[in-house]
Each structure stands twice: as structure tokens, then as C-alpha cells.
Scaffold this motif. Structure first.
Motif, PDB file in Angstrom:
ATOM      1  N   UNK A 163       0.842  -1.188   0.000  1.00 58.18           N
ATOM      2  CA  UNK A 163       0.000   0.000   0.000  1.00 58.18           C
ATOM      3  C   UNK A 163       0.884   1.246   0.000  1.00 58.18           C
ATOM      4  N   UNK A 164       0.492   2.242  -0.784  1.00 52.93           N
ATOM      5  CA  UNK A 164       1.187   3.531  -0.797  1.00 52.93           C
ATOM      6  C   UNK A 164       0.184   4.654  -0.633  1.00 52.93           C
ATOM      7  N   UNK A 165       0.442   5.506   0.356  1.00 53.20           N
ATOM      8  CA  UNK A 165      -0.297   6.754   0.506  1.00 53.20           C
ATOM      9  C   UNK A 165       0.531   7.837  -0.172  1.00 53.20           C
ATOM     10  N   UNK A 166       0.081   8.331  -1.312  1.00 55.64           N
ATOM     11  CA  UNK A 166       0.866   9.278  -2.107  1.00 55.64           C
ATOM     12  C   UNK A 166       0.749  10.676  -1.498  1.00 55.64           C
ATOM     13  N   UNK A 167       1.310  10.801  -0.288  1.00 52.83           N
ATOM     14  CA  UNK A 167       1.216  12.053   0.457  1.00 52.83           C
ATOM     15  C   UNK A 167       2.571  12.360   1.105  1.00 52.83           C
ATOM     16  N   UNK A 168       3.087  13.573   0.827  1.00 51.73           N
ATOM     17  CA  UNK A 168       2.587  14.533  -0.162  1.00 51.73           C
ATOM     18  C   UNK A 168       2.808  14.018  -1.581  1.00 51.73           C
ATOM     19  N   UNK A 169       2.048  14.557  -2.525  1.00 51.07           N
ATOM     20  CA  UNK A 169       2.130  14.083  -3.904  1.00 51.07           C
ATOM     21  C   UNK A 169       3.559  14.193  -4.428  1.00 51.07           C
ATOM     22  N   UNK A 170       4.038  13.104  -5.021  1.00 50.75           N
ATOM     23  CA  UNK A 170       5.379  13.076  -5.573  1.00 50.75           C
ATOM     24  C   UNK A 170       5.479  12.003  -6.635  1.00 50.75           C
ATOM     25  N   UNK A 171       6.484  12.121  -7.476  1.00 52.54           N
ATOM     26  CA  UNK A 171       6.604  11.243  -8.638  1.00 52.54           C
ATOM     27  C   UNK A 171       7.226   9.896  -8.265  1.00 52.54           C
ATOM     28  N   UNK A 172       6.640   8.838  -8.794  1.00 51.96           N
ATOM     29  CA  UNK A 172       7.203   7.498  -8.797  1.00 51.96           C
ATOM     30  C   UNK A 172       7.056   6.953 -10.212  1.00 51.96           C
ATOM     31  N   UNK A 173       7.985   6.099 -10.655  1.00 57.59           N
ATOM     32  CA  UNK A 173       7.849   5.527 -11.994  1.00 57.59           C
ATOM     33  C   UNK A 173       6.538   4.741 -12.117  1.00 57.59           C
ATOM     34  N   UNK A 174       5.890   4.797 -13.285  1.00 58.14           N
ATOM     35  CA  UNK A 174       4.640   4.047 -13.467  1.00 58.14           C
ATOM     36  C   UNK A 174       4.783   2.567 -13.142  1.00 58.14           C
ATOM     37  N   UNK A 175       5.956   1.971 -13.434  1.00 57.08           N
ATOM     38  CA  UNK A 175       6.123   0.546 -13.134  1.00 57.08           C
ATOM     39  C   UNK A 175       6.111   0.288 -11.634  1.00 57.08           C
ATOM     40  N   UNK A 176       6.578   1.262 -10.839  1.00 59.41           N
ATOM     41  CA  UNK A 176       6.503   1.112  -9.385  1.00 59.41           C
ATOM     42  C   UNK A 176       5.053   1.196  -8.924  1.00 59.41           C
ATOM     43  N   UNK A 177       4.315   2.176  -9.432  1.00 58.79           N
ATOM     44  CA  UNK A 177       2.910   2.306  -9.051  1.00 58.79           C
ATOM     45  C   UNK A 177       2.116   1.055  -9.414  1.00 58.79           C
ATOM     46  N   UNK A 178       2.434   0.450 -10.542  1.00 63.39           N
ATOM     47  CA  UNK A 178       1.685  -0.740 -10.973  1.00 63.39           C
ATOM     48  C   UNK A 178       2.013  -1.963 -10.124  1.00 63.39           C
ATOM     49  N   UNK A 179       3.015  -1.870  -9.258  1.00 55.27           N
ATOM     50  CA  UNK A 179       3.320  -2.958  -8.337  1.00 55.27           C
ATOM     51  C   UNK A 179       2.529  -2.900  -7.044  1.00 55.27           C
ATOM     52  N   UNK A 180       1.693  -1.863  -6.889  1.00 56.33           N
ATOM     53  CA  UNK A 180       0.912  -1.705  -5.667  1.00 56.33           C
ATOM     54  C   UNK A 180      -0.361  -2.530  -5.694  1.00 56.33           C
ATOM     55  N   UNK A 181      -0.844  -2.860  -4.502  1.00 55.49           N
ATOM     56  CA  UNK A 181      -2.203  -3.380  -4.364  1.00 55.49           C
ATOM     57  C   UNK A 181      -3.192  -2.233  -4.231  1.00 55.49           C
ATOM     58  N   UNK A 182      -2.824  -1.218  -3.436  1.00 56.93           N
ATOM     59  CA  UNK A 182      -3.693  -0.057  -3.249  1.00 56.93           C
ATOM     60  C   UNK A 182      -2.869   1.218  -3.265  1.00 56.93           C
ATOM     61  N   UNK A 183      -3.356   2.214  -3.994  1.00 53.04           N
ATOM     62  CA  UNK A 183      -2.806   3.560  -3.976  1.00 53.04           C
ATOM     63  C   UNK A 183      -3.848   4.447  -3.309  1.00 53.04           C
ATOM     64  N   UNK A 184      -3.458   5.092  -2.198  1.00 53.41           N
ATOM     65  CA  UNK A 184      -4.386   5.888  -1.394  1.00 53.41           C
ATOM     66  C   UNK A 184      -4.085   7.364  -1.611  1.00 53.41           C
ATOM     67  N   UNK A 185      -5.116   8.136  -1.983  1.00 54.96           N
ATOM     68  CA  UNK A 185      -4.962   9.540  -2.359  1.00 54.96           C
ATOM     69  C   UNK A 185      -6.051  10.378  -1.719  1.00 54.96           C
ATOM     70  N   UNK A 186      -5.740  11.647  -1.408  1.00 57.07           N
ATOM     71  CA  UNK A 186      -6.832  12.573  -1.161  1.00 57.07           C
ATOM     72  C   UNK A 186      -7.177  13.238  -2.493  1.00 57.07           C
ATOM     73  N   UNK A 187      -8.110  14.167  -2.491  1.00 55.58           N
ATOM     74  CA  UNK A 187      -8.575  14.716  -3.765  1.00 55.58           C
ATOM     75  C   UNK A 187      -7.498  15.536  -4.483  1.00 55.58           C
ATOM     76  N   UNK A 188      -6.691  16.276  -3.736  1.00 54.54           N
ATOM     77  CA  UNK A 188      -5.648  17.059  -4.389  1.00 54.54           C
ATOM     78  C   UNK A 188      -4.569  16.152  -4.961  1.00 54.54           C
ATOM     79  N   UNK A 189      -4.244  15.070  -4.257  1.00 54.27           N
ATOM     80  CA  UNK A 189      -3.258  14.109  -4.756  1.00 54.27           C
ATOM     81  C   UNK A 189      -3.790  13.363  -5.977  1.00 54.27           C
ATOM     82  N   UNK A 190      -5.097  13.065  -5.971  1.00 53.78           N
ATOM     83  CA  UNK A 190      -5.710  12.420  -7.137  1.00 53.78           C
ATOM     84  C   UNK A 190      -5.651  13.341  -8.345  1.00 53.78           C
ATOM     85  N   UNK A 191      -5.889  14.639  -8.121  1.00 49.81           N
ATOM     86  CA  UNK A 191      -5.801  15.604  -9.232  1.00 49.81           C
ATOM     87  C   UNK A 191      -4.370  15.691  -9.754  1.00 49.81           C
TER      88      UNK A 191
END
Length: 300
Positions: free
Chosen positions: A155-183
Motif C-alpha cells: 500500500x502507498x499513501x501518495x502524500x505529499x504528492x510526488x513522482x514514482x515511476x509508473x512501473x513502481x505504481x503498478x506494483x501496488x495493491x492499493x494507492x491511497x490519495x486525497x482529492x488534491x493528490x488524485x488531481x
């Protein structure tokens, strides 16, 4: 099971004031003593207070603030065997909170930049990993890859919003965001910030917390929406961390996602009713009581 929380430990200095300062404005307020904080430590404390078996992995300085953070983790029942003391200043935060519980936060990351994924020597199959973005992104990416290879829940809470390679993000089970991070991530991916659109873009579970409007999750099994609990907010600083920590602890002990989200939503609401971040993380008994009162209100 075992929950590893890899992330930041920060000493919070909370300033209470009638309104949040605008650019160039000085607002007088009152500050209290240093409190435990940092997204990683907050989430580890939240998970432990909810009954999780939690190991916190990070770095503090060899200074009084580092000692304060270590002691707070131990008091909450967190395993700190992988918390290292470094020749660097412990992370610090200035948290301004207004009369309505809204906040502005400035952070000096300090020793947290020295945290390394290798501090977790072995990841058991079936373990849960929880991360945030107040440590080096490349260390998060390395731990995501190791967790995926070990058969852990990641699980990754993308807080504060910051860049990770797409291949790293695709290795997650859950990506947790608030609305500003989702934007923020939606703009980078060229997709709308809704959970369903982000799930389609990345192929992983997406959770978007929406404050008073609750929380929405979309996974390959479909969509879930959990309404928020109505509470009188004193300080919203730690709400997201309470949510993430309790969600991770609930999933780690085998709870289905919907039930885990309901428990996490209650925890986030309770965190808003107390000042501070780490000190506001609720205990399991408080979460149980709020959930029971909510179920009672529905049945009447």
C-alpha cells in the motif's frame, strides 16, 4: 501477520491561531510542546493502537526530538527495532491550525531522507507494507518491488504528492490519495482524477478520500463508497494518517476491503476530534464504539 510501515518520523510544533496566515501576513497564536508526527510514524501508531502488529522503519536524529519520537512509538506498542538514529537532525514540522480545525503545514524532512528500504531485512509472504512520500521516492520504489516479489500486500499513501515511476505504481495493491493528490497524479497520467479513471489507467486498486463526502475505492472487483462520520472537528491534521494506518492494520488481519474501509473511516473521523497528529490517533475501543453507535443509528 506483520505490518511494516516505512516512512517518516517528524516532531510537530503546533501553532493554534484564529485564522491561517495569508502570503506575507503574520498571525499571532499559541504553540505547545513538540508532539510526535510524520506520516509514517502517525500511521504506525494508528495501526498499533488498533491492535496491529506493527514494525516502524525509518530514521531520526540523535537529538531530543528523535528520542521523543522513539518513546512515543514504543508507548503505542510499535516495534522500533528498525528505527535508526543518524547524524542528522530529526525531521521537524510547523503545523498552523485555525479555529475551524483547518491546517497549513511546513516540513523540514531532516533525517528522514536517510531512511532505506534495506532496513527491512526480510519480508515474509503475506505481510503488509505501508508507505508514504516523506522519504526518498527511489527507496519507496525499491521496497514496492521487493514486497511484490515476496508476495506481500503493498500500500502507498501518495502524500505529499510526488513522482514514482509508473512501473513502481503498478506494483501496488492499493494507492491511497486525497482529492488534491488524485488531481496531481491524474494530470501526470492524462486522466480525470476520479478513482475509476485512475484504476483503469494503472490497473491497481485506487482509494480516494473525500473529506466530509466519505471515501471511494475502485478495484478490479468493483467500486465501493463509504460515507463520512459527522463529528465536530478540532484539528484535521492527522485524519488521513489515522485512515491509512487503521486500513492497513485491518487488511493485515484479514478483514475484507469494505469492512476495513469502514473501520478506517471511523478512525479518521475520531482523529479530527483531538488536537495534534500522532497523539490524536484513536484506540481500537474508540473505533469500536463509534462504529457501534453508527450501526445503532441505522437500525433505529
Amino acid at each position: 501477520m506483520t505490518l511494516f510501515v516505512f516512512g517518516s518520523a517528524i516532531a510537530d510544533f503546533v501553532f493554534r491561531m484564529p485564522n491561517l496566515p495569508r502570503p506575507g501576513e503574520t498571525v499571532l497564536g499559541e504553540a505547545g510542546p513538540a508532539l510526535q508526527g510524520g506520516k509514517g510514524l502517525n500511521q504506525a501508531i494508528a495501526a498499533a493502537r488498533d491492535g496491529g502488529e506493527v514494525r516502524f522503519v525509518g530514521c531520526v536524529g540523535r537529538d531530543p526530538n528523535g528520542a521523543l519520537l522513539r518513546a512515543a512509538a514504543i508507548e503505542a506498542g510499535v516495534d522500533v527495532s528498525a528505527l535508526r538514529e543518524m547524524e542528522a537532525a530529526t525531521g521537524l514540522a510547523c503545523v498552523c491550525v485555525d479555529a475551524e480545525g483547518r491546517n497549513q503545514i511546513a516540513v523540514s524532512i531532516g533525517a528522514n531522507l536517510l531512511a532505506r528500504a534495506a532496513q527491512i531485512e526480510a519480508i515474509p509472504p503475506g505481510a503488509t507494507l505501508l508507505m508514504q512520500m516523506e522519504v526518498r521516492p527511489d527507496e519507496n520504489a525499491a521496497l514496492i518491488a521487493r514486497g511484490r516479489a515476496a508476495g506481500a500486500r503493498v500500500l502507498l499513501n501518495l502524500a505529499p504528492a510526488g513522482a514514482l515511476p509508473p512501473e513502481a505504481l503498478r506494483g501496488l495493491d492499493l494507492l491511497i490519495l486525497n482529492e488534491s493528490e488524485a488531481a496531481w497524479i491524474g494530470a501526470r497520467l492524462g486522466h480525470p482524477p476520479e478513482a475509476g479513471s485512475l484504476q483503469a489507467a494503472l490497473g491497481i486498486g485506487i482509494v480516494v478520500t473525500q473529506g466530509e463526502r466519505g471515501v471511494t475505492a475502485v478495484t478490479e472487483d468493483g467500486a465501493l463508497h463509504i460515507p463520512a462520520h459527522r463529528v465536530r472537528a478540532v484539528d484535521t491534521t492527522g485524519a488521513g494518517d489515522a485512515w491509512c494506518g487503521v486500513l492497513a492494520a485491518s487488511l493485515d488481519r484479514g478483514m475484507p476491503l469494505e469492512a476495513a474501509m469502514r473501520r478506517a473511516t471511523a478512525a479518521g473521523a475520531l482523529a479530527c476530534t483531538k488536537p495534534g497528529a500522532g497523539p490524536a490517533m484513536p484506540h481500537a475501543s474508540e473505533i469500536d464504539a463509534l462504529l457501534a453507535s453508527f450501526r445503532g443509528a441505522i437500525s433505529e
